[in-house]
Motif scaffolding. Structure first.
Motif, mmCIF file in Angstrom:
data_model
loop_
_atom_site.group_PDB
_atom_site.id
_atom_site.type_symbol
_atom_site.label_atom_id
_atom_site.label_comp_id
_atom_site.label_asym_id
_atom_site.label_seq_id
_atom_site.Cartn_x
_atom_site.Cartn_y
_atom_site.Cartn_z
ATOM 1 N N ARG A 31 0.930 -1.266 -0.033
ATOM 2 C CA ARG A 31 -0.142 0.024 0.116
ATOM 3 C C ARG A 31 0.843 1.412 -0.013
ATOM 4 N NH1 ARG A 31 -4.637 2.221 -1.067
ATOM 5 N NH2 ARG A 31 -4.594 3.449 0.914
ATOM 6 N N VAL A 32 1.847 1.457 0.861
ATOM 7 C CA VAL A 32 2.659 2.510 0.856
ATOM 8 C C VAL A 32 3.434 2.691 -0.478
ATOM 9 C CG1 VAL A 32 4.824 3.526 2.089
ATOM 10 C CG2 VAL A 32 3.124 2.393 3.407
ATOM 11 N N ALA A 33 3.883 1.835 -1.081
ATOM 12 C CA ALA A 33 4.680 1.778 -2.245
ATOM 13 C C ALA A 33 3.668 2.119 -3.228
ATOM 14 C CB ALA A 33 5.325 0.216 -2.610
ATOM 15 N N SER A 34 2.413 1.956 -3.290
ATOM 16 C CA SER A 34 1.274 2.043 -4.272
ATOM 17 C C SER A 34 1.040 3.424 -4.444
ATOM 18 C CB SER A 34 0.104 1.248 -4.116
ATOM 19 O OG SER A 34 -0.701 1.358 -4.988
ATOM 20 N N VAL A 35 0.765 4.058 -2.968
ATOM 21 C CA VAL A 35 0.204 5.378 -2.852
ATOM 22 C C VAL A 35 1.302 6.409 -3.207
ATOM 23 C CG1 VAL A 35 -1.631 4.771 -1.445
ATOM 24 C CG2 VAL A 35 0.544 5.583 -0.580
ATOM 25 N N SER A 36 2.627 6.098 -2.876
ATOM 26 C CA SER A 36 3.739 6.840 -3.132
ATOM 27 C C SER A 36 4.404 6.662 -4.361
ATOM 28 C CB SER A 36 4.844 6.893 -2.040
ATOM 29 O OG SER A 36 5.361 5.377 -1.961
ATOM 30 N N ALA A 37 4.014 5.954 -5.335
ATOM 31 C CA ALA A 37 4.414 5.823 -6.642
ATOM 32 C C ALA A 37 4.334 6.905 -7.237
ATOM 33 C CB ALA A 37 3.739 4.794 -7.438
ATOM 34 N N PRO A 38 5.211 7.260 -8.164
ATOM 35 C CA PRO A 38 5.140 8.432 -9.013
ATOM 36 C C PRO A 38 3.942 9.042 -9.553
ATOM 37 C CG PRO A 38 7.186 7.198 -9.697
ATOM 38 C CD PRO A 38 6.382 6.238 -8.946
ATOM 39 N N TYR A 39 3.113 7.956 -10.097
ATOM 40 C CA TYR A 39 1.721 8.636 -10.541
ATOM 41 C C TYR A 39 0.537 7.999 -9.308
ATOM 42 C CZ TYR A 39 4.440 10.312 -14.310
ATOM 43 O OH TYR A 39 5.354 10.856 -15.083
ATOM 44 N N GLY A 40 1.134 7.664 -8.205
ATOM 45 C CA GLY A 40 -0.310 7.643 -7.188
ATOM 46 C C GLY A 40 -0.998 8.623 -6.810
ATOM 47 N N PRO A 41 -1.877 8.657 -5.982
ATOM 48 C CA PRO A 41 -2.807 9.804 -5.562
ATOM 49 C C PRO A 41 -2.164 10.649 -5.058
ATOM 50 C CG PRO A 41 -2.844 7.599 -4.206
ATOM 51 C CD PRO A 41 -2.028 7.340 -5.229
ATOM 52 N N LEU A 42 -0.736 10.514 -4.473
ATOM 53 C CA LEU A 42 -0.052 11.919 -3.938
ATOM 54 C C LEU A 42 0.167 13.021 -4.952
ATOM 55 C CD1 LEU A 42 1.918 10.093 -1.355
ATOM 56 C CD2 LEU A 42 0.341 11.681 -0.550
ATOM 57 N N SER A 43 0.282 12.362 -6.405
ATOM 58 C CA SER A 43 0.703 13.114 -7.329
ATOM 59 C C SER A 43 -0.343 13.866 -8.195
ATOM 60 C CB SER A 43 1.697 12.297 -8.544
ATOM 61 O OG SER A 43 0.545 11.381 -9.093
ATOM 62 N N LEU A 44 -1.596 13.819 -7.739
ATOM 63 C CA LEU A 44 -2.815 14.381 -8.320
ATOM 64 C C LEU A 44 -2.542 16.019 -7.753
ATOM 65 C CD1 LEU A 44 -4.965 14.427 -9.933
ATOM 66 C CD2 LEU A 44 -6.351 14.249 -8.056
ATOM 67 N N ILE A 45 -2.380 16.968 -8.806
ATOM 68 C CA ILE A 45 -2.431 18.329 -8.559
ATOM 69 C C ILE A 45 -3.509 19.214 -8.993
ATOM 70 C CG2 ILE A 45 0.238 18.251 -8.403
ATOM 71 C CD1 ILE A 45 0.441 19.751 -10.894
ATOM 72 N N GLY A 46 -4.530 18.499 -9.891
ATOM 73 C CA GLY A 46 -5.622 19.337 -10.129
ATOM 74 C C GLY A 46 -6.731 18.298 -10.686
ATOM 75 N N THR A 47 -7.928 18.687 -10.549
ATOM 76 C CA THR A 47 -9.169 18.290 -11.374
ATOM 77 C C THR A 47 -9.887 19.396 -11.823
ATOM 78 O OG1 THR A 47 -9.181 16.111 -10.033
ATOM 79 C CG2 THR A 47 -11.317 16.866 -11.135
ATOM 80 N N HIS A 48 -10.122 19.630 -13.118
ATOM 81 C CA HIS A 48 -10.238 20.758 -13.850
ATOM 82 C C HIS A 48 -11.816 20.386 -14.679
ATOM 83 C CE1 HIS A 48 -6.859 22.715 -12.691
ATOM 84 N NE2 HIS A 48 -5.988 21.538 -13.215
ATOM 85 N N TRP A 49 -12.821 20.857 -14.063
ATOM 86 C CA TRP A 49 -14.261 20.576 -14.828
ATOM 87 C C TRP A 49 -14.201 21.352 -15.984
ATOM 88 C CZ3 TRP A 49 -16.441 16.075 -13.327
ATOM 89 C CH2 TRP A 49 -16.148 15.669 -12.204
ATOM 90 N N LEU A 50 -14.575 20.729 -17.102
ATOM 91 C CA LEU A 50 -14.516 21.326 -18.397
ATOM 92 C C LEU A 50 -15.583 22.595 -18.397
ATOM 93 C CD1 LEU A 50 -13.421 19.168 -20.924
ATOM 94 C CD2 LEU A 50 -12.120 20.432 -19.688
#
Length: 285
Positions: A31-50
């Motif tokens: 779990r720790v490895a998964s969430v801290s992966a380069p494109y895991g959830p910690l890397s989300l910097i924006g959700t933009h609704w069109l």
């Protein structure tokens, strides 16, 4: 299932019937490895609704993005520096909602950014993942309670006659429909409890959004429970709260995780499983 409702990234498959404590440790490490992966959830910097950008220009996101009947129309010039399917992209393309993980998204940008397309209740958005995000740099681990056999309980799943949808608040302040497929019942310290659960349409596994008496205190305000696939004959299933996980919105504010539906806040303390983030991010509970 959307990534806003997913809490595991495959780590739940770890098992060792002969040594459940060792299996739990392995699961936690995954779990720790998964969430801290380069494109895991910690890397989300924006959700933009069109719908918020009718002209198609999203600040800090290269290209022009517009919702259409057939998907999201992307227009880009060479100056935008985008690639599509691994090749430099200029011109126009129509994108469907991404089914693959962000690491395999079709669109990439400078600084190793990945851009994905999502759709929720008919609305389109684009998400940006940055492996150099502040949240990923600050990540110090997940607070999790060591394995406790008292939180491994026999349960039973009873499907509804037909699926139902309830409106629940989401982490972004909006209400959305949450699909539910049945009820999961179990006993804890002599009392019977029931949770409303969703059923994954791909593999039949159950998942629930739950609250408990620790929420917002020693644990994040709500968590996800994924007990697996019930017995097809009698619906029996093991409810293991040791594998309760943090929702994606515990790692990045830009996820839109659903809150627990009515009746899914347990009256006792689930002092098991993942509790909250450590150190720098632990205050976000």
């Amino acid at each position: 299932m959307s990534d806003d409702a997913d809490g595991a990234d495959g780590a739940d498959d770890v098992d060792d019937a002969d040594d459940p404590k060792a299996a739990w440790r392995t699961w936690h490490e995954h779990r720790v490895a998964s969430v801290s992966a380069p494109y895991g959830p910690l890397s989300l910097i924006g959700t933009h609704w069109l719908s918020d950008y009718p002209e198609g220009r999203i600040p800090a996101v290269p290209g022009r993005w517009r919702a259409t009947e057939g998907g999201v129309a992307l227009s880009a010039s060479a100056e935008d520096g985008l690639s599509l399917d691994g090749e430099p992209f200029t011109g126009d393309a129509v994108l469907a909602a991404d089914e693959a993980p962000p690491a395999r998204s079709r669109v990439a940008a400078a600084r190793e950014l990945r851009i994905t397309v999502i759709r929720r209740e008919g609305e389109w958005a684009v998400r940006v993942f940055d492996p150099g995000s502040a949240a990923r740099r600050a990540f110090a681990g997940i607070e999790a309670t060591p394995y406790d056999p008292d939180f491994v309980l026999p349960g039973r799943f009873r499907p509804y006659g037909e699926d139902l949808t309830v409106q629940v608040a989401n982490a972004d302040g909006r209400e959305r429909g949450l699909g539910l497929g049945g009820e999961l019942s179990f006993a804890y310290r002599g009392a019977e409890h029931t949770l409303q659960v969703a059923v994954d349409e791909d593999d039949g596994s159950l998942w629930a959004v739950i609250g408990d008496a620790t929420g917002g205190g020693s644990s994040y305000r709500f968590r996800f429970l994924r007990p697996g696939v019930p017995d097809p004959v009698d619906g029996s299933i093991t409810v293991d709260f040791n594998r309760t996980v943090l929702p994606p919105c515990a790692f990045a504010d830009h996820f839109i995780c659903p809150f627990p539906p009515p009746g899914n806040t347990l009256p006792f303390e689930v002092s098991a499983g993942e509790r909250r983030l450590k150190d720098a991010l632990a205050a976000r509970i």
